[in-house]
Design a protein around this motif. Structure first.
Motif, PDB file in Angstrom:
ATOM      1  N   LEU A  64      14.303   1.252   1.930  1.00  0.00           N
ATOM      2  CA  LEU A  64      13.139   2.141   1.845  1.00  0.00           C
ATOM      3  C   LEU A  64      11.918   1.389   1.337  1.00  0.00           C
ATOM      4  O   LEU A  64      10.804   1.594   1.830  1.00  0.00           O
ATOM      5  CB  LEU A  64      13.451   3.347   0.959  1.00  0.00           C
ATOM      6  CG  LEU A  64      14.414   4.375   1.541  1.00  0.00           C
ATOM      7  CD1 LEU A  64      14.789   5.414   0.488  1.00  0.00           C
ATOM      8  CD2 LEU A  64      13.816   5.050   2.761  1.00  0.00           C
ATOM      9  N   GLU A  65      12.117   0.533   0.361  1.00  0.00           N
ATOM     10  CA  GLU A  65      11.002  -0.266  -0.163  1.00  0.00           C
ATOM     11  C   GLU A  65      10.472  -1.208   0.917  1.00  0.00           C
ATOM     12  O   GLU A  65       9.252  -1.362   1.079  1.00  0.00           O
ATOM     13  CB  GLU A  65      11.434  -1.049  -1.403  1.00  0.00           C
ATOM     14  CG  GLU A  65      10.343  -1.871  -2.030  1.00  0.00           C
ATOM     15  CD  GLU A  65       9.167  -1.056  -2.531  1.00  0.00           C
ATOM     16  OE1 GLU A  65       8.055  -1.623  -2.599  1.00  0.00           O
ATOM     17  OE2 GLU A  65       9.327   0.137  -2.859  1.00  0.00           O
ATOM     18  N   ARG A  68       8.471   0.841   3.355  1.00  0.00           N
ATOM     19  CA  ARG A  68       7.173   1.200   2.773  1.00  0.00           C
ATOM     20  C   ARG A  68       6.209   0.032   2.862  1.00  0.00           C
ATOM     21  O   ARG A  68       5.037   0.193   3.240  1.00  0.00           O
ATOM     22  CB  ARG A  68       7.351   1.640   1.316  1.00  0.00           C
ATOM     23  CG  ARG A  68       6.063   2.169   0.674  1.00  0.00           C
ATOM     24  CD  ARG A  68       6.243   2.460  -0.805  1.00  0.00           C
ATOM     25  NE  ARG A  68       6.479   1.256  -1.574  1.00  0.00           N
ATOM     26  CZ  ARG A  68       5.518   0.415  -1.977  1.00  0.00           C
ATOM     27  NH1 ARG A  68       4.266   0.623  -1.658  1.00  0.00           N
ATOM     28  NH2 ARG A  68       5.814  -0.650  -2.681  1.00  0.00           N
ATOM     29  N   GLU A  69       6.679  -1.156   2.531  1.00  0.00           N
ATOM     30  CA  GLU A  69       5.832  -2.343   2.602  1.00  0.00           C
ATOM     31  C   GLU A  69       5.383  -2.606   4.043  1.00  0.00           C
ATOM     32  O   GLU A  69       4.233  -2.957   4.286  1.00  0.00           O
ATOM     33  CB  GLU A  69       6.576  -3.558   2.034  1.00  0.00           C
ATOM     34  CG  GLU A  69       6.766  -3.498   0.539  1.00  0.00           C
ATOM     35  CD  GLU A  69       7.660  -4.606   0.005  1.00  0.00           C
ATOM     36  OE1 GLU A  69       8.104  -5.469   0.809  1.00  0.00           O
ATOM     37  OE2 GLU A  69       7.913  -4.606  -1.212  1.00  0.00           O
ATOM     38  N   VAL A  71       5.050  -0.384   6.490  1.00  0.00           N
ATOM     39  CA  VAL A  71       4.064   0.638   6.856  1.00  0.00           C
ATOM     40  C   VAL A  71       2.721   0.331   6.217  1.00  0.00           C
ATOM     41  O   VAL A  71       1.668   0.463   6.856  1.00  0.00           O
ATOM     42  CB  VAL A  71       4.566   2.058   6.462  1.00  0.00           C
ATOM     43  CG1 VAL A  71       3.465   3.088   6.569  1.00  0.00           C
ATOM     44  CG2 VAL A  71       5.765   2.437   7.321  1.00  0.00           C
ATOM     45  N   ASN A  72       2.731  -0.118   4.978  1.00  0.00           N
ATOM     46  CA  ASN A  72       1.471  -0.494   4.305  1.00  0.00           C
ATOM     47  C   ASN A  72       0.790  -1.646   5.020  1.00  0.00           C
ATOM     48  O   ASN A  72      -0.434  -1.670   5.157  1.00  0.00           O
ATOM     49  CB  ASN A  72       1.718  -0.847   2.837  1.00  0.00           C
ATOM     50  CG  ASN A  72       1.975   0.384   1.986  1.00  0.00           C
ATOM     51  OD1 ASN A  72       1.640   1.500   2.369  1.00  0.00           O
ATOM     52  ND2 ASN A  72       2.593   0.171   0.842  1.00  0.00           N
TER      53      ASN A  72
END
Length: 78
Positions: A64-65, A68-69, A71-72
């Protein structure tokens, strides 16, 4: 007489609110205590199934992390 009744109603409402506030605080304290007890009981479980479950949660958290990275980065490149 009417003023006295209004004052009595006001005091009763304040008492009701105070009692409710105390009840909510007690309920929260009890839930926190029970949560801590359950957490400690779960933490003490060293069975193979539980260890695998913890590993799965750790792996999911890492994925998940990473997502997230990613997508950022996509958002930053626009």
């Amino acid at each position: 007489m009417i003023e006295r009744n209004i004052q009595d109603l006001y005091n009763a409402a304040l008492g009701f609110l105070k009692t409710g506030e105390e009840s909510v605080k007690n309920a929260i304290a009890n839930m926190e205590r029970v949560f801590e007890e359950l957490k400690a009981k779960g933490a003490s479980d060293k069975s193979e199934q539980v260890i695998r479950g913890r590993e799965m949660i750790r792996d999911l958290s890492i994925k998940l992390e990473e997502a997230r990275e990613y997508v950022n980065k996509l958002g930053a490149s626009k």
